[in-house]
Write an enzyme that holds these catalytic residues in place. Sequence first.
Site, PDB file in Angstrom:
ATOM      1  N   TYR A   1       9.869  33.502  23.125  1.00 54.00           N
ATOM      2  CA  TYR A   1       9.269  32.749  24.235  1.00 54.00           C
ATOM      3  C   TYR A   1       7.747  32.710  24.177  1.00 54.00           C
ATOM      4  O   TYR A   1       7.114  31.977  24.942  1.00 54.00           O
ATOM      5  CB  TYR A   1       9.751  33.311  25.587  1.00 54.00           C
ATOM      6  CG  TYR A   1      11.038  32.665  26.084  1.00 54.00           C
ATOM      7  CD1 TYR A   1      11.944  32.092  25.194  1.00 54.00           C
ATOM      8  CD2 TYR A   1      11.345  32.629  27.441  1.00 54.00           C
ATOM      9  CE1 TYR A   1      13.119  31.517  25.639  1.00 54.00           C
ATOM     10  CE2 TYR A   1      12.527  32.049  27.896  1.00 54.00           C
ATOM     11  CZ  TYR A   1      13.410  31.493  26.992  1.00 54.00           C
ATOM     12  OH  TYR A   1      14.573  30.911  27.444  1.00 54.00           O
TER      13      TYR A   1
ATOM     14  N   ASP B   1      18.364  40.341  27.982  1.00 55.47           N
ATOM     15  CA  ASP B   1      19.141  40.379  26.734  1.00 55.47           C
ATOM     16  C   ASP B   1      18.458  39.626  25.594  1.00 55.47           C
ATOM     17  O   ASP B   1      18.972  39.580  24.491  1.00 55.47           O
ATOM     18  CB  ASP B   1      20.550  39.822  26.963  1.00 55.47           C
ATOM     19  CG  ASP B   1      20.539  38.334  27.278  1.00 55.47           C
ATOM     20  OD1 ASP B   1      19.442  37.780  27.516  1.00 55.47           O
ATOM     21  OD2 ASP B   1      21.613  37.727  27.284  1.00 55.47           O
TER      22      ASP B   1
HETATM   23  P1  NAD Z   1      24.252  30.301  37.983  1.00 55.35           P
HETATM   24  O1  NAD Z   1      23.510  29.364  38.861  1.00 55.35           O
HETATM   25  O2  NAD Z   1      25.424  29.820  37.222  1.00 55.35           O
HETATM   26  O3  NAD Z   1      24.722  31.554  38.848  1.00 55.35           O
HETATM   27  C1  NAD Z   1      23.932  32.196  39.769  1.00 55.35           C
HETATM   28  C2  NAD Z   1      24.737  32.514  41.012  1.00 55.35           C
HETATM   29  O4  NAD Z   1      23.855  33.183  41.926  1.00 55.35           O
HETATM   30  C3  NAD Z   1      25.287  31.293  41.750  1.00 55.35           C
HETATM   31  O5  NAD Z   1      26.680  31.414  41.931  1.00 55.35           O
HETATM   32  C4  NAD Z   1      24.554  31.310  43.085  1.00 55.35           C
HETATM   33  O6  NAD Z   1      25.327  30.839  44.166  1.00 55.35           O
HETATM   34  C5  NAD Z   1      24.208  32.774  43.241  1.00 55.35           C
HETATM   35  N1  NAD Z   1      23.113  33.049  44.160  1.00 55.35           N
HETATM   36  C6  NAD Z   1      21.944  32.376  44.277  1.00 55.35           C
HETATM   37  N2  NAD Z   1      21.167  32.969  45.208  1.00 55.35           N
HETATM   38  C7  NAD Z   1      21.855  34.036  45.685  1.00 55.35           C
HETATM   39  C8  NAD Z   1      21.574  35.039  46.660  1.00 55.35           C
HETATM   40  N3  NAD Z   1      20.406  35.050  47.325  1.00 55.35           N
HETATM   41  N4  NAD Z   1      22.518  35.973  46.907  1.00 55.35           N
HETATM   42  C9  NAD Z   1      23.685  35.961  46.238  1.00 55.35           C
HETATM   43  N5  NAD Z   1      24.009  35.044  45.303  1.00 55.35           N
HETATM   44  C10 NAD Z   1      23.095  34.091  45.024  1.00 55.35           C
HETATM   45  O7  NAD Z   1      23.163  30.911  37.000  1.00 55.35           O
HETATM   46  P2  NAD Z   1      23.323  31.510  35.529  1.00 55.35           P
HETATM   47  O8  NAD Z   1      22.828  30.501  34.567  1.00 55.35           O
HETATM   48  O9  NAD Z   1      24.654  32.072  35.323  1.00 55.35           O
HETATM   49  O10 NAD Z   1      22.241  32.664  35.565  1.00 55.35           O
HETATM   50  C11 NAD Z   1      22.290  33.741  36.483  1.00 55.35           C
HETATM   51  C12 NAD Z   1      21.048  34.579  36.405  1.00 55.35           C
HETATM   52  O11 NAD Z   1      21.039  35.388  35.228  1.00 55.35           O
HETATM   53  C13 NAD Z   1      19.765  33.755  36.326  1.00 55.35           C
HETATM   54  O12 NAD Z   1      18.752  34.388  37.059  1.00 55.35           O
HETATM   55  C14 NAD Z   1      19.429  33.760  34.857  1.00 55.35           C
HETATM   56  O13 NAD Z   1      18.102  33.470  34.618  1.00 55.35           O
HETATM   57  C15 NAD Z   1      19.809  35.175  34.533  1.00 55.35           C
HETATM   58  N6  NAD Z   1      19.982  35.485  33.120  1.00 55.35           N
HETATM   59  C16 NAD Z   1      19.384  36.585  32.707  1.00 55.35           C
HETATM   60  C17 NAD Z   1      19.509  36.983  31.420  1.00 55.35           C
HETATM   61  C18 NAD Z   1      18.821  38.238  31.012  1.00 55.35           C
HETATM   62  O14 NAD Z   1      19.273  38.944  30.159  1.00 55.35           O
HETATM   63  N7  NAD Z   1      17.710  38.587  31.645  1.00 55.35           N
HETATM   64  C19 NAD Z   1      20.269  36.259  30.526  1.00 55.35           C
HETATM   65  C20 NAD Z   1      20.898  35.131  30.971  1.00 55.35           C
HETATM   66  C21 NAD Z   1      20.760  34.763  32.297  1.00 55.35           C
HETATM   67  C1  LMR Z   2      19.986  30.523  30.546  1.00 57.71           C
HETATM   68  O1  LMR Z   2      20.217  29.912  31.567  1.00 57.71           O
HETATM   69  O2  LMR Z   2      20.808  30.676  29.650  1.00 57.71           O
HETATM   70  C2  LMR Z   2      18.629  31.057  30.407  1.00 57.71           C
HETATM   71  O3  LMR Z   2      18.545  32.266  31.034  1.00 57.71           O
HETATM   72  C3  LMR Z   2      18.093  30.953  29.074  1.00 57.71           C
HETATM   73  C4  LMR Z   2      18.324  29.588  28.526  1.00 57.71           C
HETATM   74  O4  LMR Z   2      19.255  29.466  27.720  1.00 57.71           O
HETATM   75  O5  LMR Z   2      17.625  28.659  28.906  1.00 57.71           O
END
Ligand code: NAD
Ligand code: LMR
Length: 441
Positions: free
Chosen positions: A264, A172
């Site tokens: 980035y 995103d």
């Molecule tokens: P978070 O730690 O709050 O949530 C992640 C969840 O994944 C946790 O509840 C954890 O228990 C679970 N988890 C970990 N390993 C797992 C597995 N093997 N199987 C099932 N569940 C598992 O993290 P967050 O900050 O909410 O971010 C979640 C993900 O989304 C991260 O990878 C983050 O980088 C990504 N993200 C991506 C974008 C994008 O657009 N690309 C934007 C924001 C966040």
């Molecule tokens: C997040 O955890 O929000 C990241 O994916 C990006 C950031 O804000 O560091």
Amino acid sequence: MSDKKFSVVIAGGGSTYTPGIVLTLLDNLDKFPIRSLKFYDNDGERQQKVADACAIMIKERAPEIEFLATTNPAEGFSDVDFVMAQIRVGKYEMREKDEKIPLKHGVVGQETTGPGGIAYGLRSIGGVLELIDYMEKYSPNAWMLNYSNPAAIVAVATNRLRPKSKIINICDMPIGIMDRMAKILKLDSYKELDFDYYGLNHFGWWTAVRDKKGNNLMPQLQAYVREHGYILPDESGTEKSWRETFEMAKNVYALDPETLPNTYLKYYLYPQEVVKHSDPNHTRTDEIRLGREKFVFEECAKITESGTAQNSAFKSDEHASYIIDLCRAIAYNTKERMLVITPNKGAVENLDSDTMVEIPCLIGANGPEPLAQGKIPRFQKGLIEEQNSVENLVVDAWTEGSYTKLWQALSLSKIVPDAGLAKAILDELVEANKDYWPELK
Ligand code: NAD
Ligand code: LMR
């Protein structure tokens, strides 16, 4: 449009992004109707706190939707049309190490870039492949939209190790930047913009931004970015680290006044400046723990305790609405033009055809069709090929269990200035990640 109602599982149900996604799904039921919503996570306790609040949100807004939160893959992945994957393998506890170990050595410590991103990549690959395997076992016709980071490394891994799987890796961040562009141009939304873009995930450039009538908006945007980066007149709600990142876009832009950069790139082009502004004892992880994570879990607890989400501070967000647009494009074969990470297949003429590029594609029932972006300049080509080699070396290291390949990846990374330093950082990362990485020889 058919009357079909869809079944969705959010993998990583305990994510801080889940309540925003649920709210956005509820706001868009007329455009993307759902009959069943499931959460799957391997940490049942974390997920339950989010699920208890979301169950109340769903019951108040759309009680007809069947809702389930589970840690059982068979339950989670059976009878689903879409998997929205957002896991963080190792959670914030490990992200903190990804950031603080390199910083201790004077090297950028960041979630998806440099040594931190490489460390996270080696953790994520297995987690995401496992989700694909569950999906293919229990719902072989489903599509996975994966935004688990580091998306660039995960995309290389899924393309190499599960080439036939129905997975689209997305991010995103360009949408977030385009939303800023829209504000700079005094437009309501990024949806009023057409664009051309190429690069790798978290590593790309806009070559065109137009309004829907086809007018070129690049000169106006470039004049703004030259002076302010992507900083908007009102940044009162923006976290400190992001303000710095949006501001620094002007230094990145200066290196190529013909394009507009992804934010980035600052980590690759100005690593020393980034380190100078970093506090090795208080990184982005600390900021999120005190900010987003705290807010989400406190808000969930409030909803659960009061039994209602009527006064909740959760809001639907652009991150989630992009994912829903992607589901719609697949479900209804709309051929909407969207930015996704996909095998190049000649779209960028002078990059290898198997490079996992982030470019505009037409999205339909059979996935992305890449749109030609032509030849790219030497500067960007050099940067992309170096970074893409790093990402492929990480996947080599994961598949072969090779310490040497991983050391090569860190040494080749533009962020790490020296192979000796790369080794010192790597040895600490190996120790910190022993519960997650394959054994390296
Ligand atoms: P978070 O730690 O709050 O949530 C992640 C969840 O994944 C946790 O509840 C954890 O228990 C679970 N988890 C970990 N390993 C797992 C597995 N093997 N199987 C099932 N569940 C598992 O993290 P967050 O900050 O909410 O971010 C979640 C993900 O989304 C991260 O990878 C983050 O980088 C990504 N993200 C991506 C974008 C994008 O657009 N690309 C934007 C924001 C966040
Ligand atoms: C997040 O955890 O929000 C990241 O994916 C990006 C950031 O804000 O560091």
